[in-house]
Design an enzyme around this catalytic site. Structure first.
Site, PDB file in Angstrom:
ATOM      1  N   GLU A   1       4.463  14.447  11.467  1.00 32.01           N
ATOM      2  CA  GLU A   1       3.305  15.262  10.675  1.00 32.01           C
ATOM      3  C   GLU A   1       3.210  16.822  11.309  1.00 32.01           C
ATOM      4  O   GLU A   1       3.643  16.807  12.589  1.00 32.01           O
ATOM      5  CB  GLU A   1       2.128  14.466  11.008  1.00 32.01           C
ATOM      6  CG  GLU A   1       2.302  12.931  10.581  1.00 32.01           C
ATOM      7  CD  GLU A   1       1.832  12.792   9.015  1.00 32.01           C
ATOM      8  OE1 GLU A   1       2.017  13.781   8.337  1.00 32.01           O
ATOM      9  OE2 GLU A   1       1.018  11.906   8.539  1.00 32.01           O
TER      10      GLU A   1
ATOM     11  N   ASP B   1      11.955   6.182   8.575  1.00 39.21           N
ATOM     12  CA  ASP B   1      10.786   5.353   9.111  1.00 39.21           C
ATOM     13  C   ASP B   1      10.424   4.005   8.603  1.00 39.21           C
ATOM     14  O   ASP B   1      11.081   3.362   7.755  1.00 39.21           O
ATOM     15  CB  ASP B   1       9.550   6.454   8.743  1.00 39.21           C
ATOM     16  CG  ASP B   1       9.782   7.037   7.169  1.00 39.21           C
ATOM     17  OD1 ASP B   1      10.278   6.396   6.302  1.00 39.21           O
ATOM     18  OD2 ASP B   1       9.210   8.235   7.209  1.00 39.21           O
TER      19      ASP B   1
ATOM     20  N   HIS C   1       5.013  17.271   5.775  1.00 35.67           N
ATOM     21  CA  HIS C   1       5.750  16.265   6.788  1.00 35.67           C
ATOM     22  C   HIS C   1       6.958  15.801   6.249  1.00 35.67           C
ATOM     23  O   HIS C   1       7.290  15.918   4.960  1.00 35.67           O
ATOM     24  CB  HIS C   1       5.076  15.107   6.951  1.00 35.67           C
ATOM     25  CG  HIS C   1       4.781  14.025   5.949  1.00 35.67           C
ATOM     26  ND1 HIS C   1       3.536  13.300   5.797  1.00 35.67           N
ATOM     27  CD2 HIS C   1       5.521  13.468   5.227  1.00 35.67           C
ATOM     28  CE1 HIS C   1       3.711  12.644   4.918  1.00 35.67           C
ATOM     29  NE2 HIS C   1       4.910  12.628   4.301  1.00 35.67           N
TER      30      HIS C   1
END
Ligand code: F6R
Length: 242
Positions: free
Chosen positions: A143, A67, A138
């Site tokens: 999420e 990410d 998460h």
């Protein structure tokens, strides 16, 4: 699932690094999925130490980060680009073009997600995906939600996630509100998943994720379905496991 508990952070870090470097020693073209955050810092330190001792080379390794924040300049000290440079990339011989991190500053974020998934597809299966765990369950920045998305996507960070990450920023207001994350489908496609969890504050969530119901309310619970899951815990995080 293979769950290992360690009585010190040093041992946990050595074990985690040993799994990563051992994989590269047996497969010099390994494709690694990498995580950021506080948890893997010591593992990367041990990986770098092994590289410096000449035990492993990354020349043919490819990496994909989970990410990146949206809208944070790459050179910002808390961007995941900076993190990877600081903790791993600048210390090893991995050619930069083989290290992939989503571009959170792309003009078209949807297009960037498609580009990232296409790169992952081209690289084939991830051999080893390193994961930390959020307090809300998460993985990556997937999420808790009523549904999870398989591929890379833009996510609005939950308030508790921004608060947890505020420790790295001057104030909560400085924590970005969005990120690009690899999807859960991509994570679960990895040949092997290495989940690392440390600290008493994660004892309950890691227990719930690995022994509770499999539900999108706790994205990490989907890891229970993975055929090759290795979990490294310190004693504090592993308190609820016998
Ligand atoms: C980081 C990531 C996150 C973190 C998680 C735990 O790339 O994808 O899922 O692993 O938020 O963060 P730490 O390790 O800081 O507690």
């Amino acid at each position: 699932m293979n769950l290992l508990k360690f009585d010190s952070t040093e041992k946990l870090n050595e074990a985690g690094a040993g799994i990563i470097t051992g994989l590269i020693q047996t497969n010099r073209r390994a494709v690694l999925g990498l995580a950021t955050g506080g948890t893997p810092v010591g593992i990367y330190g041990e990986v770098v130490a092994s590289y410096r001792r000449g035990l492993v080379s990354f020349k043919e390794v490819t990496t994909f980060n989970l990410d990146e924040y949206v809208g944070l300049p790459e050179e910002h000290p808390e961007s995941y680009h900076s993190y990877m440079e600081q903790h791993l990339l600048r210390h090893i011989d991995l050619p930069r073009e083989q290290a992939h991190i989503p571009n959170g500053n792309a003009a078209d974020l949807q297009e960037e997600c498609r580009r990232y998934d296409a790169l992952l597809d081209k690289a084939g299966q991830i051999d080893l995906q390193l994961l930390g765990l959020g307090h809300n369950g998460h993985i990556g920045f997937n999420e808790p939600d009523h549904a999870l998305i398989s591929g890379a996507h833009v996510v609005t960070l939950r308030e508790e996630t921004r608060q947890a990450n505020a420790r790295f920023f001057p104030s909560l207001a400085d924590v970005p509100t969005q990120a690009i994350t690899m999807g859960v489908g991509t994570i679960l496609k990895a040949k092997m998943i290495l989940l690392v969890v440390r600290g008493a504050d994660k004892a309950e969530i890691v227990h719930r994720a690995l022994t509770g119901p499999i539900t999108t309310d706790c994205p990490a619970s989907l890891l229970q379905t993975h055929p090759h899951l290795v979990v490294l815990l310190d004693n504090e995080a592993g308190r609820l496991f016998p």
